[in-house]
Scaffold this motif. Structure first.
Motif, PDB file in Angstrom:
ATOM      1  N   UNK A  98       0.857  -1.182   0.000  1.00 55.96           N
ATOM      2  CA  UNK A  98       0.000   0.000   0.000  1.00 55.96           C
ATOM      3  C   UNK A  98       0.895   1.234   0.000  1.00 55.96           C
ATOM      4  N   UNK A  99       0.411   2.318  -0.596  1.00 60.93           N
ATOM      5  CA  UNK A  99       1.201   3.544  -0.660  1.00 60.93           C
ATOM      6  C   UNK A  99       0.769   4.573   0.376  1.00 60.93           C
ATOM      7  N   UNK A 100      -0.476   4.429   0.864  1.00 61.85           N
ATOM      8  CA  UNK A 100      -0.984   5.384   1.846  1.00 61.85           C
ATOM      9  C   UNK A 100      -1.944   4.676   2.780  1.00 61.85           C
ATOM     10  N   UNK A 101      -1.939   5.120   4.046  1.00 55.37           N
ATOM     11  CA  UNK A 101      -2.871   4.641   5.053  1.00 55.37           C
ATOM     12  C   UNK A 101      -3.504   5.865   5.689  1.00 55.37           C
ATOM     13  N   UNK A 102      -4.814   5.839   5.861  1.00 51.44           N
ATOM     14  CA  UNK A 102      -5.486   7.004   6.440  1.00 51.44           C
ATOM     15  C   UNK A 102      -6.576   6.557   7.405  1.00 51.44           C
ATOM     16  N   UNK A 103      -7.032   7.529   8.193  1.00 44.52           N
ATOM     17  CA  UNK A 103      -8.096   7.251   9.157  1.00 44.52           C
ATOM     18  C   UNK A 103      -8.854   8.530   9.472  1.00 44.52           C
ATOM     19  N   UNK A 104     -10.029   8.346  10.013  1.00 43.71           N
ATOM     20  CA  UNK A 104     -10.801   9.434  10.601  1.00 43.71           C
ATOM     21  C   UNK A 104     -10.512   9.375  12.092  1.00 43.71           C
ATOM     22  N   UNK A 105      -9.623  10.231  12.556  1.00 39.55           N
ATOM     23  CA  UNK A 105      -9.185  10.194  13.952  1.00 39.55           C
ATOM     24  C   UNK A 105     -10.034  11.117  14.809  1.00 39.55           C
ATOM     25  N   UNK A 106     -10.387  10.635  15.982  1.00 39.22           N
ATOM     26  CA  UNK A 106     -11.006  11.540  16.951  1.00 39.22           C
ATOM     27  C   UNK A 106      -9.974  12.609  17.267  1.00 39.22           C
ATOM     28  N   UNK A 107     -10.416  13.864  17.282  1.00 44.58           N
ATOM     29  CA  UNK A 107      -9.487  14.979  17.500  1.00 44.58           C
ATOM     30  C   UNK A 107      -8.722  14.798  18.811  1.00 44.58           C
ATOM     31  N   UNK A 108      -9.391  14.275  19.834  1.00 50.12           N
ATOM     32  CA  UNK A 108      -8.709  14.123  21.123  1.00 50.12           C
ATOM     33  C   UNK A 108      -7.676  12.993  21.115  1.00 50.12           C
ATOM     34  N   UNK A 132      -5.602  12.534  18.173  1.00 50.68           N
ATOM     35  CA  UNK A 132      -4.738  12.718  17.004  1.00 50.68           C
ATOM     36  C   UNK A 132      -3.247  12.644  17.337  1.00 50.68           C
ATOM     37  N   UNK A 133      -2.859  13.041  18.534  1.00 47.51           N
ATOM     38  CA  UNK A 133      -1.439  12.986  18.897  1.00 47.51           C
ATOM     39  C   UNK A 133      -0.927  11.544  18.919  1.00 47.51           C
ATOM     40  N   UNK A 134      -1.798  10.609  19.225  1.00 44.45           N
ATOM     41  CA  UNK A 134      -1.426   9.191  19.193  1.00 44.45           C
ATOM     42  C   UNK A 134      -0.960   8.809  17.786  1.00 44.45           C
ATOM     43  N   UNK A 135      -1.687   9.264  16.771  1.00 47.35           N
ATOM     44  CA  UNK A 135      -1.361   8.908  15.392  1.00 47.35           C
ATOM     45  C   UNK A 135      -0.133   9.655  14.878  1.00 47.35           C
ATOM     46  N   UNK A 136       0.094  10.857  15.364  1.00 47.44           N
ATOM     47  CA  UNK A 136       1.269  11.629  14.966  1.00 47.44           C
ATOM     48  C   UNK A 136       2.543  10.846  15.310  1.00 47.44           C
ATOM     49  N   UNK A 137       2.519  10.107  16.409  1.00 47.20           N
ATOM     50  CA  UNK A 137       3.691   9.323  16.835  1.00 47.20           C
ATOM     51  C   UNK A 137       4.092   8.279  15.798  1.00 47.20           C
ATOM     52  N   UNK A 138       3.163   7.896  14.937  1.00 50.56           N
ATOM     53  CA  UNK A 138       3.443   6.894  13.902  1.00 50.56           C
ATOM     54  C   UNK A 138       3.740   7.537  12.552  1.00 50.56           C
ATOM     55  N   UNK A 139       3.789   8.870  12.515  1.00 51.70           N
ATOM     56  CA  UNK A 139       4.096   9.568  11.274  1.00 51.70           C
ATOM     57  C   UNK A 139       2.886  10.075  10.509  1.00 51.70           C
ATOM     58  N   UNK A 140       1.691   9.905  11.051  1.00 47.82           N
ATOM     59  CA  UNK A 140       0.488  10.431  10.401  1.00 47.82           C
ATOM     60  C   UNK A 140       0.494  11.950  10.490  1.00 47.82           C
ATOM     61  N   UNK A 141      -0.050  12.589   9.452  1.00 49.51           N
ATOM     62  CA  UNK A 141      -0.197  14.042   9.494  1.00 49.51           C
ATOM     63  C   UNK A 141      -1.668  14.409   9.304  1.00 49.51           C
ATOM     64  N   UNK A 164     -10.802  14.333  12.560  1.00 47.92           N
ATOM     65  CA  UNK A 164      -9.923  14.897  11.550  1.00 47.92           C
ATOM     66  C   UNK A 164      -9.363  13.727  10.742  1.00 47.92           C
ATOM     67  N   UNK A 165      -9.286  13.916   9.431  1.00 51.23           N
ATOM     68  CA  UNK A 165      -8.691  12.889   8.572  1.00 51.23           C
ATOM     69  C   UNK A 165      -7.179  13.003   8.710  1.00 51.23           C
ATOM     70  N   UNK A 166      -6.535  11.865   8.978  1.00 46.07           N
ATOM     71  CA  UNK A 166      -5.079  11.824   9.107  1.00 46.07           C
ATOM     72  C   UNK A 166      -4.531  10.812   8.109  1.00 46.07           C
ATOM     73  N   UNK A 167      -3.355  11.105   7.570  1.00 45.89           N
ATOM     74  CA  UNK A 167      -2.778  10.271   6.523  1.00 45.89           C
ATOM     75  C   UNK A 167      -1.320   9.937   6.826  1.00 45.89           C
ATOM     76  N   UNK A 168      -0.913   8.765   6.338  1.00 43.37           N
ATOM     77  CA  UNK A 168       0.473   8.329   6.437  1.00 43.37           C
ATOM     78  C   UNK A 168       0.896   7.811   5.072  1.00 43.37           C
TER      79      UNK A 168
END
Length: 135
Positions: free
Chosen positions: A94-104, A106-115, A129-133
């Motif tokens: 896969x070239x991209x992974x994304x999710x609909x993250x609960x705003x509260x 989102x910092x959890x996902x940032x630790x894995x490189x999601x923006x 918020x939609x977050x992508x990696x």
């Protein structure tokens, strides 16, 4: 010791219900396309304790309903599920992974490189918020 395994879709529902939407009816956590996805569970002492579901379209994956039982949150199970999921997506090319993250959360996902993207919405009393990696 925690072990991640691929699981049958219906096994995700109890964990999703308890961890994410306990005030809603049980059927609320069932996704229309659950049987089209790939689902992973993390077992602690042989007991299913967390889940995540992956849905792919072409070379892009979306994960949904990452959930860990409340009494086990903060013990690294979500982290272990995410690391497994990301590795699985890379193996699947896969070239991209994304999710609909609960705003509260989102910092959890940032630790894995999601923006964060600029796509946001509110549903069921939660801000997302939609977050992508990029893989």
């Amino acid at each position: 010791m925690a072990v991640v395994e691929q699981i049958f879709p219906s096994l995700t529902w109890r964990i999703r219900h308890i961890a994410m939407y306990p005030e809603h009816p049980y059927d609320f956590v069932k996704l229309e396309n659950d049987f089209d996805g790939i689902h992973f569970g993390i077992y602690v002492d042989y007991e299913l304790s967390g889940v995540v579901s992956l849905f792919t379209q072409g070379d892009v994956g979306q994960f949904r309903k990452l959930a860990v039982l409340p009494d086990l949150q903060g013990e690294g199970l979500g982290k272990q599920l995410m690391e497994y999921l990301i590795d699985f997506c890379k193996i699947q090319k896969l070239t991209k992974l994304w999710c609909n993250a609960r705003v509260n959360a989102k910092e959890f996902y940032v630790k894995f490189g999601f923006h964060e993207t600029n796509k946001t919405y509110t549903a069921d009393g939660f801000d997302f918020v939609v977050m992508e990696l990029n893989l």
